[in-house]
Enzyme design. Structure first.
Site, short mmCIF file in Angstrom:
data_model
loop_
_atom_site.label_atom_id
_atom_site.label_comp_id
_atom_site.label_asym_id
_atom_site.label_seq_id
_atom_site.Cartn_x
_atom_site.Cartn_y
_atom_site.Cartn_z
N PRO A 88 -22.56 -81.38 -40.90
CG PRO A 88 -20.86 -80.50 -39.42
CD PRO A 88 -21.56 -81.76 -39.68
CD GLU A 115 -13.44 -84.85 -35.61
OE1 GLU A 115 -13.37 -84.26 -34.77
OE2 GLU A 115 -13.69 -84.11 -36.81
NE ARG A 158 -44.11 -73.62 -37.42
CZ ARG A 158 -44.21 -73.03 -38.63
NH1 ARG A 158 -43.80 -73.45 -39.62
NH2 ARG A 158 -45.02 -71.92 -38.50
CG ASP A 173 -44.43 -70.68 -41.67
OD1 ASP A 173 -44.73 -69.71 -40.74
OD2 ASP A 173 -44.31 -71.56 -41.57
O1 LIG Z 1 -23.33 -79.06 -37.27
B1 LIG Z 1 -23.99 -79.88 -37.55
O2 LIG Z 1 -25.30 -80.00 -37.94
C1 LIG Z 1 -23.68 -81.31 -36.86
C2 LIG Z 1 -24.31 -82.63 -37.23
C3 LIG Z 1 -23.73 -83.85 -36.76
C4 LIG Z 1 -22.47 -83.98 -35.98
C5 LIG Z 1 -21.81 -85.15 -35.45
C6 LIG Z 1 -20.51 -84.47 -34.82
N1 LIG Z 1 -20.62 -83.00 -35.30
C7 LIG Z 1 -21.72 -82.66 -36.06
C8 LIG Z 1 -22.29 -81.17 -36.41
#
Ligand SMILES: OB(O)c1ccc2cc[nH]c2c1
Length: 243
Positions: A88, A115, A158, A173
């Protein structure tokens, strides 16, 4: 293109072998290998995580296990790999990212959980001059990287030559020209009292192209004004500006 995925849930990646992507694999356009991270654990419990230094909620994935897994998977093929770490906290994954990665020989996806992965795994890879991209597929948080990998692999594969039946599909696209795609219609001509716009049945290709462009501009202005603002100066012609 070779694609490797390291995960503690290999089954999550099963959809990659279905439909269009499955056909790309069968056609030899993509080689896919999914690896269980626990293969590189050494304890009886096959532990892949531990408590975070500094305290706080949740667990962090252990560097030893990830380091050995990455070394082993990288060594499976001599082609240079782009290591992709879904998180994230990453840079946004966009259509432009997918386009850029579609030219790579090899992608290696690392699926974090809990985490996330101890940062030293990324730091160690980068100091060895490996290409490592930490990317996010959107401003929300999933439980792990696996779903993000499904999204990114589909967006990239793709675009590979020979995967889509009609390459023009990718060229038209959403985002390919910086705009959102406009509405699409098919038979019947009238459905529940709703008619297909007359221009689309006119056979006048210039008028149809103009109508489609106007609908794309309209939808982009309404839903994603940020995309409109980001267009290069020369992206809009006089007809666009008149819209
Ligand atoms: O929201 B995400 O893209 C995402 C990616 C990797 C991990 C690893 C633990 N939570 C995650 C969330």
């Amino acid at each position: 293109m070779r694609i490797d995925v390291i995960t503690i849930f290999p089954g999550y990646l099963a959809p990659l072998r279905e439909a269009l992507l499955g056909r790309a694999i069968s056609a030899g356009l993509v080689d896919l290998a999914v690896h269980d991270l626990r293969t590189w654990t050494r304890d009886v419990h096959q532990a892949v995580d531990d408590a975070p230094y500094g305290g706080g909620p949740g667990m962090v994935m252990r560097p030893q296990v990830w380091g050995e897994a990455l070394d082993a998977v990288l060594a499976l093929d001599e082609r240079p790999a782009r290591i992709v770490v879904p998180t994230p906290a990453g840079r946004p994954f966009t259509q432009a990212t997918a386009q850029a990665w579609s030219g790579d020989e090899r992608l290696l996806f690392t699926c974090g959980r809990y985490e996330g992965i101890d940062q030293r795994v990324v730091d160690d890879a980068r100091r060895r001059d490996l290409t490592v991209d930490e990317v996010s597929i959107g401003d929300y948080v999933l439980v792990g990287g696996e779903v993000a990998v499904l999204v990114m692999v589909e967006a990239v594969v793709r675009l590979l030559p020979g995967v889509l039946g009609n390459p023009a599909s990718a060229e038209q696209d959403s985002f390919s020209d910086g705009l959102l795609e406009g509405p699409a219609f098919t038979r019947p001509e009238v459905w529940r009292g709703l008619a297909v716009p007359d221009v689309l049945r006119s056979g006048n290709h210039a008028k149809i192209a103009r109508w489609r462009r106007d609908r794309a501009l309209e939808r982009t202005a309404e839903r994603r004004p940020d995309l409109l603002a980001a267009l290069p100066e020369d992206a809009l012609d006089d007809a666009d500006r008149a819209f």
